[in-house]
Design a protein around this motif. Structure first.
Motif, mmCIF file in Angstrom:
data_model
loop_
_atom_site.group_PDB
_atom_site.id
_atom_site.type_symbol
_atom_site.label_atom_id
_atom_site.label_comp_id
_atom_site.label_asym_id
_atom_site.label_seq_id
_atom_site.Cartn_x
_atom_site.Cartn_y
_atom_site.Cartn_z
ATOM 1 N N ALA A 252 0.818 -1.151 -0.036
ATOM 2 C CA ALA A 252 0.036 -0.017 0.000
ATOM 3 C C ALA A 252 0.966 1.213 -0.090
ATOM 4 O O ALA A 252 1.685 1.288 0.958
ATOM 5 N N MET A 253 0.444 2.407 -0.810
ATOM 6 C CA MET A 253 1.221 3.495 -1.072
ATOM 7 C C MET A 253 0.306 4.582 -1.133
ATOM 8 O O MET A 253 -1.034 4.636 -1.706
ATOM 9 N N SER A 254 0.670 5.757 -0.631
ATOM 10 C CA SER A 254 -0.094 7.142 -1.160
ATOM 11 C C SER A 254 1.016 7.712 -1.844
ATOM 12 O O SER A 254 2.151 8.363 -1.018
ATOM 13 N N LEU A 255 0.933 8.229 -2.917
ATOM 14 C CA LEU A 255 1.713 8.970 -3.813
ATOM 15 C C LEU A 255 1.346 9.861 -4.626
ATOM 16 O O LEU A 255 -0.034 10.271 -4.899
ATOM 17 N N ASP A 256 2.200 11.015 -5.194
ATOM 18 C CA ASP A 256 1.518 12.216 -5.859
ATOM 19 C C ASP A 256 1.504 11.936 -7.359
ATOM 20 O O ASP A 256 2.530 11.377 -7.980
ATOM 21 N N ILE A 257 0.383 12.276 -8.000
ATOM 22 C CA ILE A 257 0.215 11.928 -9.353
ATOM 23 C C ILE A 257 -0.109 13.022 -10.014
ATOM 24 O O ILE A 257 -0.721 13.230 -11.152
ATOM 25 N N THR A 258 0.334 14.172 -9.473
ATOM 26 C CA THR A 258 -0.273 15.696 -10.019
ATOM 27 C C THR A 258 0.197 15.633 -11.633
ATOM 28 O O THR A 258 -0.634 16.161 -12.598
ATOM 29 N N ASP A 259 1.638 15.572 -11.743
ATOM 30 C CA ASP A 259 2.125 15.637 -13.070
ATOM 31 C C ASP A 259 1.447 14.841 -14.337
ATOM 32 O O ASP A 259 1.049 14.889 -15.185
ATOM 33 N N CYS A 260 1.139 13.351 -13.667
ATOM 34 C CA CYS A 260 0.602 12.314 -14.550
ATOM 35 C C CYS A 260 -0.790 12.946 -14.966
ATOM 36 O O CYS A 260 -1.362 12.491 -16.022
ATOM 37 N N MET A 261 -1.634 13.428 -13.759
ATOM 38 C CA MET A 261 -3.063 13.756 -14.284
ATOM 39 C C MET A 261 -2.770 14.951 -15.340
ATOM 40 O O MET A 261 -3.655 14.819 -16.197
#
Length: 357
Positions: A252-261
């Motif tokens: 389980a991870m909580s990660l930043d996907i801002t640039d991917c979005m």
């Protein structure tokens, strides 16, 4: 600017004379379909059909066909089918049977048996072939007394009462339809149908996340949910990073996907811009100014924050551009169908149907 649909242009005497008639508007979407009626029925159904995999599943479910969310809920026991996944109906008996099941289900949600006469206007993808329209007519024939098929972008323009030299960009899950509207049923030359759509954003988002985070385990449904919650373009970036939960090789991870979005949402922009330019440049030059200032952004993709501003920026080399974002994009096509059903006398329907073929 946000556009809202005005009320129907129908006088009281006409409605009283038709009091025993149920008017229905249906928008057959690639991911979600909508039906509305003159008796205030409003239903949204995922455009999914499920049939039991075997006799055990059939006995367990006690039905031959399931629809929408219920089909997805029981998907492990079903063969799932998306009848309009790519905006068209395949020309096979099985495909026609599935779309007939789905259309009849949508119409039956409005309780048509309670009325003496049932009239439906159904929105179909902009470049629906003669095969598609024949299948839709055949499917509706057993449930309604009269039916007309129109393109979904025209239904949007009709709902908004914006028929005067307008470009409608209807961004759905499986297709994007772009249509030139100028006061009459659009011809095939007025409409373009491209695959720069919601599914492209979902697939690109998955690819970008997996490129950034090796081993990321993401389903398309997860990507779709994140898109619906967080989509944006560079014209309207979020105040905070987009942090989502998913697994990397089971952890389980909580990660930043801002640039991917951002990358995923902007994947569809260039083809849409190119096709808008094509429709405007090929129109009567006397009306180019009106087309440039009446671009309507509809469909589920219109909810992407900043998309309208991004389109205006990339179209600015053509002159003064104004992109309008609609209110309630999911229901608008069905509302346009309902309004058309209420306003256009049925004796004209045959001619309108032929013109829209």
């Amino acid at each position: 600017m946000i556009y809202r649909p005005p009320p129907p242009r129908v006088d009281g005497e006409y409605l009283m004379a038709k009091a025993d008639t149920l008017y229905i508007g249906v928008d057959l979407g690639t991911f979600r379909s909508v039906v509305v009626s003159s008796e205030n029925h409003e239903e949204e159904v995922l455009t999914v059909i499920g049939t039991p995999k075997d006799s055990i599943a059939k006995n367990f479910l006690r039905r031959d066909v399931l629809f929408g969310e219920e089909a997805l809920k029981n998907r492990l026991a079903l063969n799932l089918y998306r009848p309009l996944e790519h905006g068209v109906i395949k020309d096979s008996p099985e495909d026609k049977k599935f779309i007939a099941h789905f259309i009849n289900h949508m119409i039956n949600l409005t309780n048509p048996e309670d009325y003496g006469r049932v009239v439906a206007v159904i929105g179909a993808p902009a470049e629906a072939s003669h095969v598609d329209k024949t299948a839709i007519f055949d499917a509706a024939a057993g449930t309604v007394n009269a039916c007309m098929i129109i393109s979904e972008p025209f239904a949007v323009a009709y709902a908004l009462d914006m028929l005067d030299h307008t470009i409608v960009v209807d961004i759905g899950a499986g297709t994007t339809d772009i249509c030139r509207v100028y006061g009459t049923i659009p011809s095939p030359e007025d409409q373009l149908h491209i695959d720069s759509c919601g599914d492209v954003i979902d697939n690109t988002l998955i690819k970008e996340i997996q490129r950034k985070y090796a081993g990321a385990q993401i389903t398309k449904d997860m990507a779709r949910r994140w898109k619906e919650q967080h989509s944006f373009t560079s014209a309207s970036p979020p105040d905070d990073p987009i942090i989502v939960d998913f697994s990397i090789e089971g952890k389980a991870m909580s990660l930043d996907i801002t640039d991917c979005m951002q990358t995923a949402c902007e994947e569809i922009i260039e083809p849409i811009v190119a096709n808008i330019k094509q429709l405007i440049s090929e129109s009567n030059p006397e009306y180019h100014d009106q087309f440039r200032q009446n671009i309507i952004l509809a469909g589920g993709g219109s909810a992407i924050r900043g998309l309208g501003a991004s389109l205006e920026e990339l179209l600015a080399d053509m002159g003064e551009i104004e992109v309008h974002i609609v209110e309630n994009p999911v229901q608008l096509g069905a509302l346009g169908g309902l309004r058309l059903a209420q306003e256009v006398p049925e004796e004209y329907w045959k001619n309108l149907t032929i013109s829209s073929s």
